[in-house]
Design an enzyme around this catalytic site. Structure first.
Site, PDB file in Angstrom:
ATOM      1  N   ASP A 181     140.600  57.993  93.317  1.00 25.69           N
ATOM      2  CA  ASP A 181     141.418  56.684  92.784  1.00 25.69           C
ATOM      3  C   ASP A 181     142.552  56.196  93.800  1.00 25.69           C
ATOM      4  O   ASP A 181     143.616  56.175  93.732  1.00 25.69           O
ATOM      5  CB  ASP A 181     141.977  56.846  91.424  1.00 25.69           C
ATOM      6  CG  ASP A 181     142.811  55.649  90.827  1.00 25.69           C
ATOM      7  OD1 ASP A 181     142.498  54.582  91.267  1.00 25.69           O
ATOM      8  OD2 ASP A 181     143.648  56.060  90.179  1.00 25.69           O
ATOM      9  N   ASP A 214     141.318  48.138 115.164  1.00 23.38           N
ATOM     10  CA  ASP A 214     141.819  47.899 116.509  1.00 23.38           C
ATOM     11  C   ASP A 214     141.872  46.356 116.545  1.00 23.38           C
ATOM     12  O   ASP A 214     141.023  45.785 117.465  1.00 23.38           O
ATOM     13  CB  ASP A 214     141.175  48.371 117.605  1.00 23.38           C
ATOM     14  CG  ASP A 214     141.610  48.146 119.073  1.00 23.38           C
ATOM     15  OD1 ASP A 214     142.922  47.568 119.068  1.00 23.38           O
ATOM     16  OD2 ASP A 214     140.719  48.096 120.114  1.00 23.38           O
ATOM     17  N   ASP A 264     129.427  29.068  84.380  1.00 26.91           N
ATOM     18  CA  ASP A 264     128.270  28.446  84.563  1.00 26.91           C
ATOM     19  C   ASP A 264     127.190  29.302  84.999  1.00 26.91           C
ATOM     20  O   ASP A 264     126.612  29.275  85.866  1.00 26.91           O
ATOM     21  CB  ASP A 264     128.650  27.580  85.834  1.00 26.91           C
ATOM     22  CG  ASP A 264     127.484  26.475  86.002  1.00 26.91           C
ATOM     23  OD1 ASP A 264     126.869  26.093  85.144  1.00 26.91           O
ATOM     24  OD2 ASP A 264     127.251  25.797  87.099  1.00 26.91           O
TER      25      ASP A 264
END
Ligand code: 3AM
Length: 501
Positions: free
Chosen positions: A406, A442, A174
């Site tokens: 990589d 964390d 689309d």
């Protein structure tokens, strides 16, 4: 005109757990680190993480709002879909899930970036980057049509995003100027493809049959119900015609008549707006609007069309050459060999970098990505380095770069990997980025990162030996308490800067 899905939905798709791996990882070097690790499905309250701003727009799916992340202080766009509206329809639910899965897979400067997604009792929310320049459609409407260099600037970005999607077997289905957003309302703007709600992971050996698209932009073979990814190229051809003339190539009073014209494939360059347009531009449009998709140009080849070369002004080429040279030098010096460091850099590059900061990397990345598929191969790196050093040393350098940069072991340097490896560490590792990154790792907010928390982020769905997480912590845990505090975290990351000097 909104997107009008023209048919029934059906898809087979990879799930979010696609990022998991089938094999058991038992050493830290085999861990695959990439931007996808940080796109989390959240179940908490959106309002605890974001200050929600005004609505930016609405569609048949729900609405889009502006928001600011409370922790990161970054602006985002949030697309929300009411569950009750889609829960009745398997098709719509599948569309939404597919959009999330496809956006998770992508890492390209011309594809909208998904940061995270939420599911609460009533809504699904997609948190994406916020683009303030509006839709390409509004940009054209304001100016009636665009001169060739500006049209080429937008079209090459669109084709770059489409080539990347196609090389990853993603078809958008689309493409239209309403689904192309700009980061600012200027001719130099960065363009991003949005709305992957009708996209699909395609099988290149099969044809698709479901009818999707929007009337002006839909390809004839989609209307006939037998097509492949080249339907996106047709839409690009319609968009280029529109950019250069301000009119769609297939126009009539009713939808039925427009669709008839599309099926016949007749359009012309006879209107006066076309008098001044170059033959190269018209040739590219003709190749993108070839009625037979087997002969239609691909996104990769379209990017190499002579029209683009003729439209690039020398100044732009020069500045991208300079950037590309300094990126190459930084790539050689990149040293994040510890996977924890790589993961932190990946979080910063994919979640915290502003669009302004990203811009110079995008230019350099595209200058090296000569085949335009949105990822850097060894061969492309070799071509670039051969201009700087002799071939043998270049081959050696590239082996080293691939080993270090990589980080998801794909055999290519992806866009985020390139940003991480080619940026000067000082730029990524400012104090506020380090503190934001620490908070992201964390997860329980107790001021320390544990092996369990690392596992939760880096080992998402991965079959890995638990020793790995302890080993990653040990490498950094200077006071030996079994966890990483903010000082140890910063020391680990600052080692990257010290190595560069
Ligand atoms: O309703 P309109 O057409 O004004 O441009 C998109 C559209 O605006 C906007 O939300 C509406 C429904 O898609 N939009 C979507 N994603 C966006 C983003 N990432 C966005 N606006 C800014 N940033």
């Amino acid at each position: 005109m909104g997107c009008s899905p023209l048919g029934i939905f059906g898809r087979k798709n990879e799930s979010h757990s696609e990022k998991s791996s089938e094999y058991i990882v038992n050493n830290t070097q085999s861990l695959k680190i990439d931007a996808r690790l940080f796109i989390n499905k959240r179940t908490g309250l959106l309002s605890q993480e974001y200050t929600i701003g005004p609505k930016i727009g609405a569609g048949s799916f729900g609405f889009v709002r502006e928001a600011t992340s409370i922790n990161l202080k970054k602006k985002r766009a949030i697309k929300s879909i009411k569950k009750s509206e889609i829960s009745q329809s398997l098709k719509e639910r599948a569309e939404f899930v597919a959009e999330v899965n496809i956006l998770i897979k992508t890492d390209h400067p011309n594809v909208v970036k998904l940061y995270e997604f939420y599911e609460d009792d009533r809504y699904y929310h997609l948190v994406t980057e916020f683009l303030t320049g509006g839709e390409l459609l509004d940009f054209i409407i304001k100016r009636k049509w665009l001169c060739e260099p500006i049209a080429a600037h937008f079209m090459s970005q669109l084709l770059s995003g489409v080539a990347y999607c196609h090389s990853n077997n993603i078809v958008h289905r689309d493409l239209k100027p309403e689904n192309l957003l700009l980061d600012k309302d200027t001719p130099e703007a960065l363009l991003k493809i949005i709305d992957f709600g009708t996209s699909k992971i395609f099988d290149p050996t099969k044809r698709m049959t479901h009818k999707y698209g929007t009337v002006y932009y839909v390809a004839p073979e989609v209307l006939q119900g037998y097509y492949n990814e080249k339907c996106d190229i047709w839409s690009c051809g319609v968009i280029l015609y529109l950019l250069l003339s301000g009119r769609p190539p297939f126009y009539a009073k009713s939808h039925e008549e427009i669709l008839e014209k599309i099926l016949k494939g007749h359009y012309s360059f006879e209107e006066p707006e076309w008098d001044e347009v170059s033959n190269d531009a018209k040739d590219l449009i003709n190749q993108m609007l070839h009625r037979n998709y087997n002969f239609r140009i691909s996104a990769l080849d379209a990017q190499k069309h002579p029209w683009f070369l003729s439209q690039k002004c020398n100044g732009r080429r020069l500045s991208s050459q300079v950037r590309h040279k300094s990126a190459l030098a930084n790539l050689q010096n990149f040293r994040a060999e510890c996977k924890f460091q790589q993961a932190v850099l990946t979080f910063i590059a994919s979640q915290l970098l502003t669009k302004e900061e990203s811009k110079r990397f995008i230019e350099a990345f595209k200058a090296i990505d000569t085949n335009g598929d949105g990822k850097l191969s060894k061969e492309e790196l070799l071509q670039s380095y051969k201009n700087e050093i002799n071939e043998l040393s270049a081959i050696e350098e590239i082996e080293k770069i691939m080993k270090k940069a990589d980080s998801n072991n794909s055999g290519y340097i992806d866009y985020t990997e390139f940003v991480i490896a080619s940026a000067k560490s000082e730029m990524l590792l400012c104090n506020s980025n380090l503190e934001q990154a620490f908070k992201a790792f964390d997860t329980d907010g107790n001021g320390k990162i544990s092996a369990e928390e690392l596992k939760g982020i880096l080992g998402n769905g991965l079959k890995a030996n638990d020793e790995i997480w302890l080993k990653l912590i040990k490498e950094v845990d200077e006071n030996g308490d079994g966890e990483i505090d903010i000082d140890e975290f910063k020391t680990m990351m600052m080692k990257l800067i010290n190595q560069e000097i």
